[in-house]
Design an enzyme around this catalytic site. Sequence first.
Site, PDB file in Angstrom:
ATOM      1  N   TYR A   1      89.192  79.536 110.665  1.00 29.62           N
ATOM      2  CA  TYR A   1      87.953  78.767 110.804  1.00 29.62           C
ATOM      3  C   TYR A   1      88.260  77.337 111.228  1.00 29.62           C
ATOM      4  O   TYR A   1      89.345  76.805 110.992  1.00 29.62           O
ATOM      5  CB  TYR A   1      87.131  78.780 109.509  1.00 29.62           C
ATOM      6  CG  TYR A   1      87.681  77.960 108.366  1.00 29.62           C
ATOM      7  CD1 TYR A   1      87.348  76.609 108.220  1.00 29.62           C
ATOM      8  CD2 TYR A   1      88.502  78.536 107.409  1.00 29.62           C
ATOM      9  CE1 TYR A   1      87.828  75.870 107.158  1.00 29.62           C
ATOM     10  CE2 TYR A   1      88.987  77.803 106.344  1.00 29.62           C
ATOM     11  CZ  TYR A   1      88.648  76.457 106.216  1.00 29.62           C
ATOM     12  OH  TYR A   1      89.121  75.712 105.169  1.00 29.62           O
ATOM     13  N   CYS A   2      87.264  76.739 111.903  1.00 24.39           N
ATOM     14  CA  CYS A   2      87.353  75.359 112.367  1.00 24.39           C
ATOM     15  C   CYS A   2      85.979  74.740 112.178  1.00 24.39           C
ATOM     16  O   CYS A   2      85.160  75.248 111.421  1.00 24.39           O
ATOM     17  CB  CYS A   2      87.805  75.302 113.830  1.00 24.39           C
ATOM     18  SG  CYS A   2      86.739  76.250 114.954  1.00 24.39           S
ATOM     19  N   THR A   3      85.699  73.654 112.877  1.00 26.97           N
ATOM     20  CA  THR A   3      84.376  73.035 112.783  1.00 26.97           C
ATOM     21  C   THR A   3      83.640  73.045 114.117  1.00 26.97           C
ATOM     22  O   THR A   3      82.563  72.467 114.218  1.00 26.97           O
ATOM     23  CB  THR A   3      84.478  71.580 112.286  1.00 26.97           C
ATOM     24  OG1 THR A   3      85.441  70.878 113.059  1.00 26.97           O
ATOM     25  CG2 THR A   3      84.866  71.532 110.825  1.00 26.97           C
TER      26      THR A   3
ATOM     27  N   GLY B   1      82.197  78.818 110.946  1.00 27.00           N
ATOM     28  CA  GLY B   1      83.294  78.008 110.464  1.00 27.00           C
ATOM     29  C   GLY B   1      83.023  77.355 109.112  1.00 27.00           C
ATOM     30  O   GLY B   1      82.261  77.845 108.279  1.00 27.00           O
ATOM     31  N   TYR B   2      83.659  76.226 108.918  1.00 27.69           N
ATOM     32  CA  TYR B   2      83.554  75.494 107.647  1.00 27.69           C
ATOM     33  C   TYR B   2      82.121  75.057 107.355  1.00 27.69           C
ATOM     34  O   TYR B   2      81.660  75.138 106.206  1.00 27.69           O
ATOM     35  CB  TYR B   2      84.476  74.275 107.701  1.00 27.69           C
ATOM     36  CG  TYR B   2      84.372  73.374 106.492  1.00 27.69           C
ATOM     37  CD1 TYR B   2      85.027  73.682 105.303  1.00 27.69           C
ATOM     38  CD2 TYR B   2      83.603  72.206 106.537  1.00 27.69           C
ATOM     39  CE1 TYR B   2      84.922  72.853 104.204  1.00 27.69           C
ATOM     40  CE2 TYR B   2      83.486  71.382 105.436  1.00 27.69           C
ATOM     41  CZ  TYR B   2      84.161  71.715 104.269  1.00 27.69           C
ATOM     42  OH  TYR B   2      84.040  70.897 103.171  1.00 27.69           O
TER      43      TYR B   2
END
Length: 328
Positions: free
Chosen positions: A266-268, A296-297
């Site tokens: 996951y990322c933003t 994601g986050y």
Amino acid sequence: MPLPTHILLAYGYFLLFGWVLVEQFGIPLPATPVLLAAGALSAEHQISFAEAMLLGVGACLISDSSWFFIGKRYGHHVLRVLCKLSLEPTICVRRTQNSFGRRRAITLMIAKFVPGLATLAPPVAGQNGMAYPEFLLFDAVGASLWIGALLGGGRLFGDALKRDPHLLDWVGQFGGALLLVGILGFFAYRLYRRRLVLRKLVASRLEPEELKRQLDAGEQVYIVDLRHPLELVPDPFTLPGAHHLSPEDLARRIGEIPRDRDIVLYCTCPSEATAAKTAMTLHKLGIERVRPLRGGYDEWKRLGYPMDAIPPFDPNVVVDAPLIQIAK
């Protein structure tokens, strides 16, 4: 007379300044044809090369300075918005922050030549706390190189027209159509690349609810936090048991990644571009059970699911570090 030369002759420097300003603010309206046409007209002294250069660079500095102070004020929030709006899915916050952290002067000087990077580099500079005079210097150099290259290319074409006037008949007949095809091709290529990335993402991503069920059931899941260290400063939390790794270091440590469980990334980025690209890289390296987390986050946090606090750290120390391990 080919488009957009007759428009430039009618509206002159105002059009050149406005068009460059609009493009540099992030609106996908390519200024390249206008700058090339201005360079060609300078060969006939219908437009001053020096004045066109000053106006183009000035437009870049105004838009870039605005993004610099917006990034300084709002940080990663505005960067995620720009990433979401970008038609270039492979240029995102993570890649820009990495480039800026290692060689910020060079990044600013070449940003105009890299699709997507031109808009993201100024707010990243502001977010990183770069001094404005230093930013202005390197940004001015980069803008001058970009404007100068396009005006210079147009000037060379204008000089060729002076040597062979018959070229003007061909350009006058097909110039408008070529410009239209070029602009449409620009958008079509960007949208095609974006569609490919999103199609692969939709096919493999994991819903937050499903991940929550797996964790509640005690299933072994290897969760990887791909966010840049700068993004942890204002929001020092991560998913339960997550490992914080850069995409590059994750690929280098391929032998340490378990094969007997799901690998959740996951990322933003709102489109999960970094997670999707990293997932595809791991697939090529033989890791098959890898899936980006949808939303994601930010989506996990919005749903109110549990998170682990991250011990305080100094962002000036870790910004260039390839790895931060979050203890379970």
